[in-house]
Design a protein around this motif. Sequence first.
Motif, PDB file in Angstrom:
ATOM      1  N   GLY A 135       0.896  -1.146  -0.149  1.00  0.00           N
ATOM      2  CA  GLY A 135       0.172   0.070  -0.087  1.00  0.00           C
ATOM      3  C   GLY A 135       0.724   1.588   0.020  1.00  0.00           C
ATOM      4  O   GLY A 135       0.635   2.587   0.361  1.00  0.00           O
ATOM      5  N   ALA A 136       2.100   0.972  -0.806  1.00  0.00           N
ATOM      6  CA  ALA A 136       2.489   2.325  -0.535  1.00  0.00           C
ATOM      7  C   ALA A 136       3.225   3.475  -1.843  1.00  0.00           C
ATOM      8  O   ALA A 136       3.985   4.276  -1.427  1.00  0.00           O
ATOM      9  CB  ALA A 136       4.393   1.781  -0.308  1.00  0.00           C
ATOM     10  N   ASP A 137       2.173   3.121  -2.749  1.00  0.00           N
ATOM     11  CA  ASP A 137       2.566   3.696  -4.330  1.00  0.00           C
ATOM     12  C   ASP A 137       2.457   4.964  -3.622  1.00  0.00           C
ATOM     13  O   ASP A 137       0.666   5.505  -3.443  1.00  0.00           O
ATOM     14  CB  ASP A 137       1.174   2.809  -4.973  1.00  0.00           C
ATOM     15  CG  ASP A 137       2.037   1.663  -5.545  1.00  0.00           C
ATOM     16  OD1 ASP A 137       3.528   1.525  -5.459  1.00  0.00           O
ATOM     17  OD2 ASP A 137       0.971   1.105  -6.261  1.00  0.00           O
ATOM     18  N   GLY A 138       2.971   5.946  -3.492  1.00  0.00           N
ATOM     19  CA  GLY A 138       2.558   7.344  -3.745  1.00  0.00           C
ATOM     20  C   GLY A 138       2.872   8.059  -2.658  1.00  0.00           C
ATOM     21  O   GLY A 138       3.148   9.167  -2.474  1.00  0.00           O
ATOM     22  N   GLY A 139       3.033   6.688  -1.894  1.00  0.00           N
ATOM     23  CA  GLY A 139       3.663   7.644  -0.060  1.00  0.00           C
ATOM     24  C   GLY A 139       5.141   7.368  -0.438  1.00  0.00           C
ATOM     25  O   GLY A 139       5.765   7.604  -1.136  1.00  0.00           O
ATOM     26  N   GLY A 177      12.299   8.682   4.661  1.00  0.00           N
ATOM     27  CA  GLY A 177      10.985   8.659   4.582  1.00  0.00           C
ATOM     28  C   GLY A 177      11.913   9.003   3.333  1.00  0.00           C
ATOM     29  O   GLY A 177      11.796   9.847   2.198  1.00  0.00           O
ATOM     30  N   VAL A 178      11.728   7.804   1.490  1.00  0.00           N
ATOM     31  CA  VAL A 178      12.119   8.076   0.617  1.00  0.00           C
ATOM     32  C   VAL A 178      10.679   8.271  -0.274  1.00  0.00           C
ATOM     33  O   VAL A 178       9.447   7.761   0.180  1.00  0.00           O
ATOM     34  CB  VAL A 178      12.688   7.464  -0.409  1.00  0.00           C
ATOM     35  CG1 VAL A 178      14.236   7.290   0.296  1.00  0.00           C
ATOM     36  CG2 VAL A 178      12.434   5.699   0.230  1.00  0.00           C
ATOM     37  N   LYS A 183      11.171   5.199  -9.132  1.00  0.00           N
ATOM     38  CA  LYS A 183       9.987   5.400 -10.055  1.00  0.00           C
ATOM     39  C   LYS A 183       8.699   4.941  -8.599  1.00  0.00           C
ATOM     40  O   LYS A 183       8.081   5.414  -9.091  1.00  0.00           O
ATOM     41  CB  LYS A 183      10.766   4.028 -11.131  1.00  0.00           C
ATOM     42  CG  LYS A 183      11.405   5.046 -12.329  1.00  0.00           C
ATOM     43  CD  LYS A 183      11.491   4.373 -13.019  1.00  0.00           C
ATOM     44  CE  LYS A 183      10.277   3.046 -13.705  1.00  0.00           C
ATOM     45  NZ  LYS A 183      10.384   1.905 -14.627  1.00  0.00           N
ATOM     46  N   ARG A 184       9.257   4.058  -8.032  1.00  0.00           N
ATOM     47  CA  ARG A 184       7.846   3.369  -7.118  1.00  0.00           C
ATOM     48  C   ARG A 184       7.884   3.081  -5.780  1.00  0.00           C
ATOM     49  O   ARG A 184       9.483   2.647  -5.755  1.00  0.00           O
ATOM     50  CB  ARG A 184       7.511   2.346  -7.963  1.00  0.00           C
ATOM     51  CG  ARG A 184       6.114   1.690  -7.629  1.00  0.00           C
ATOM     52  CD  ARG A 184       5.143   0.813  -8.512  1.00  0.00           C
ATOM     53  NE  ARG A 184       6.050  -0.476  -7.961  1.00  0.00           N
ATOM     54  CZ  ARG A 184       5.734  -1.645  -8.499  1.00  0.00           C
ATOM     55  NH1 ARG A 184       5.688  -1.861  -9.575  1.00  0.00           N
ATOM     56  NH2 ARG A 184       6.300  -2.517  -7.658  1.00  0.00           N
TER      57      ARG A 184
END
Length: 149
Positions: A11-15, A56-57, A78-79
């Motif tokens: 659930g880390a996409d975009g965070g 946090g990256v 990238k992700r």
Amino acid sequence: MASETSPGTGGADGGTVRVDAWIWSVRLVKTRSAGAAACKGGHVRVNGDRVKPAYGVKPGDEVRLRQAEGRERVVIVKRVIRKRVGAPVAVECYVDNSPPPPPREAIAPAGIRNRGTGRPTKRDRRDMDRLRALNSRTGPTQPPVRETD
């Protein structure tokens, strides 16, 4: 309702994700503790700044990781992912801008002996030392000059 995320992302996409966990999950280091140790030792930089393991990256960050023998990996995020994934999936999570590794020297190792030849004699050891001196970066050492009467 369950959130629809790709497997392994947690659930880390975009965070953001901890930098030590991210470099471990994309297989830049072997263990997460090695990633944390690299951060604590000052070997990890994000956007030019040394960071702690909990930094946090996010997508778009530049991560520089100094590895063994002075090699540096430069990757653009990238992700972000939290879980360790297979190598083909991990490569899709960053853009590798690392310089190519230095070429390996094609010098035969000095002092290799055949198996079963026994212990080297004093003459063999001197020959091996002479070969090692020739192959070293400092160059050959000159033996002392002896005067004879």
